[in-house]
Enzyme design. Structure first.
Site, PDB file in Angstrom:
ATOM      1  N   ASN A   1       0.923  -1.387   0.120  1.00  0.00           N
ATOM      2  CA  ASN A   1       0.687   0.040   0.247  1.00  0.00           C
ATOM      3  C   ASN A   1       0.349   1.099  -0.194  1.00  0.00           C
ATOM      4  O   ASN A   1       1.794   1.235  -0.394  1.00  0.00           O
ATOM      5  CB  ASN A   1      -0.711  -0.240   1.699  1.00  0.00           C
ATOM      6  CG  ASN A   1      -1.882   0.694   1.529  1.00  0.00           C
ATOM      7  OD1 ASN A   1      -2.358   1.596   0.522  1.00  0.00           O
ATOM      8  ND2 ASN A   1      -2.037   1.651   2.195  1.00  0.00           N
TER       9      ASN A   1
ATOM     10  N   HIS B   1       0.427   5.407   1.542  1.00  0.00           N
ATOM     11  CA  HIS B   1       0.880   5.933   2.892  1.00  0.00           C
ATOM     12  C   HIS B   1       1.195   7.373   3.009  1.00  0.00           C
ATOM     13  O   HIS B   1       2.179   7.228   2.789  1.00  0.00           O
ATOM     14  CB  HIS B   1       0.438   5.143   4.011  1.00  0.00           C
ATOM     15  CG  HIS B   1       0.103   6.038   4.768  1.00  0.00           C
ATOM     16  ND1 HIS B   1      -1.553   6.120   5.439  1.00  0.00           N
ATOM     17  CD2 HIS B   1       0.636   6.953   6.384  1.00  0.00           C
ATOM     18  CE1 HIS B   1      -1.818   6.964   6.211  1.00  0.00           C
ATOM     19  NE2 HIS B   1      -0.709   7.316   6.985  1.00  0.00           N
TER      20      HIS B   1
ATOM     21  N   SER C   1       4.946   7.260   2.907  1.00  0.00           N
ATOM     22  CA  SER C   1       5.320   5.689   2.270  1.00  0.00           C
ATOM     23  C   SER C   1       4.227   4.501   1.971  1.00  0.00           C
ATOM     24  O   SER C   1       3.782   4.375   1.440  1.00  0.00           O
ATOM     25  CB  SER C   1       5.552   4.874   3.894  1.00  0.00           C
ATOM     26  OG  SER C   1       6.287   5.854   4.438  1.00  0.00           O
TER      27      SER C   1
ATOM     28  N   ASP D   1      -2.274   0.487   8.037  1.00  0.00           N
ATOM     29  CA  ASP D   1      -0.401   1.274   8.083  1.00  0.00           C
ATOM     30  C   ASP D   1       0.492   0.810   8.660  1.00  0.00           C
ATOM     31  O   ASP D   1       2.062   1.848   9.426  1.00  0.00           O
ATOM     32  CB  ASP D   1      -0.775   2.525   8.534  1.00  0.00           C
ATOM     33  CG  ASP D   1      -2.467   3.510   7.257  1.00  0.00           C
ATOM     34  OD1 ASP D   1      -3.071   4.207   7.633  1.00  0.00           O
ATOM     35  OD2 ASP D   1      -2.263   2.760   6.435  1.00  0.00           O
TER      36      ASP D   1
HETATM   37  C1  GRF Z   1      -2.480   9.153  -2.288  1.00  0.00           C
HETATM   38  O1  GRF Z   1      -1.898  10.956  -2.228  1.00  0.00           O
HETATM   39  C2  GRF Z   1      -2.174   7.746  -1.446  1.00  0.00           C
HETATM   40  O2  GRF Z   1      -1.127   7.971  -0.925  1.00  0.00           O
HETATM   41  C3  GRF Z   1      -3.666   8.290  -0.829  1.00  0.00           C
HETATM   42  O3  GRF Z   1      -4.501   8.699  -1.680  1.00  0.00           O
HETATM   43  C4  GRF Z   1      -4.014   8.917  -2.663  1.00  0.00           C
HETATM   44  C5  GRF Z   1      -4.768   8.604  -4.342  1.00  0.00           C
HETATM   45  O4  GRF Z   1      -4.387   9.063  -5.075  1.00  0.00           O
HETATM   46  N1  GRF Z   1      -3.422   7.294  -0.010  1.00  0.00           N
HETATM   47  P1  GRF Z   1      -4.830   8.756  -6.360  1.00  0.00           P
HETATM   48  O5  GRF Z   1      -6.046   7.648  -6.461  1.00  0.00           O
HETATM   49  O6  GRF Z   1      -3.513   7.598  -6.488  1.00  0.00           O
HETATM   50  O7  GRF Z   1      -4.700   9.746  -7.271  1.00  0.00           O
END
Ligand code: GRF
Length: 200
Positions: free
Chosen positions: A112, A114, A141, A150
């Site tokens: 994932n 984050h 991360s 997370d």
């Molecule tokens: C990203 O900022 C990611 O870090 C977070 O959600 C957002 C998703 O953006 N978990 P996208 O859908 O990849 O444009």
């Protein structure tokens, strides 16, 4: 089981899909060690679905609103994933918290992204919390997914300086290009490890 040259990878999204696009575009390179076998969204209106189709990728929808409970939704998602037969699953802006049952099905194969410098600021509103805490840097991360939200081991992370007039929005904006560079690199590192092992 015979290993395909590239590591089969599925991507889970919920929204605009910019991380999904970054990974998919990186995977178009012949020497990139992962191939994208499908993109699944839990939201039928996710913009990322159109972007995935435009890249010629398989797309599926498992709409969490159509299920009575989390387990039923996850069993449907699990079945959809088994049909794609991925070795690695990337959560890219996938906004459903996965239960220990689902994580146990894909343990050691689920990553994932984050938007914080884990282990700091698990959960939501990460940039606002970093600013309020007076941190000098914020970051992003890529980590293994475990039953603890997370909480999995960090695979890679990058940071930027928090500027005096930064808001959570301006920070998110300035961090997005960092995310879009980090995720393909982190997946590459993981896929190279998988290529060295027999197929699970
Ligand atoms: C990203 O900022 C990611 O870090 C977070 O959600 C957002 C998703 O953006 N978990 P996208 O859908 O990849 O444009």
């Amino acid at each position: 089981m015979m290993r395909s040259p590239k590591v089969r990878t599925a991507i889970l999204i919920s929204g605009r899909g910019s991380n999904m696009v970054a990974i998919a575009q990186a995977a178009q390179a012949t020497d990139y060690p992962a191939e994208i076998v499908g993109v699944i969204s839990n939201r039928p209106d996710a913009k990322g679905l159109e972007r995935a189709k435009a890249l010629g990728l398989n797309t599926d929808i498992v709409d969490h609103k159509l299920y009575d409970n989390r387990k039923a939704f996850e069993q449907a998602l699990h079945a959809q994933l088994l049909a794609l037969d991925p070795e690695i699953i990337c959560c890219a802006g996938f906004m459903r918290i996965l239960t220990p049952w689902f994580v146990s099905q894909w343990h050691g194969r689920l990553i994932n992204i984050h938007p914080s410098l884990l282990p700091k600021y698990k959960g939501l509103n990460t940039h606002q919390r970093a600013i309020e805490a007076g941190d000098t840097h914020a970051g992003v991360s890529v980590h293994w997914v475990t039953a603890e939200l997370d909480g999995g081991e960090v695979i890679d992370q990058r940071s930027i300086e928090i500027l005096p007039h930064d808001t959570a929005d301006t920070l998110a904006e300035r961090l997005l290009p960092v995310e879009l560079a980090l995720y393909p690199d982190a997946l590459e590192a993981v896929a190279l490890q998988f290529q060295k092992q027999p197929r699970q």
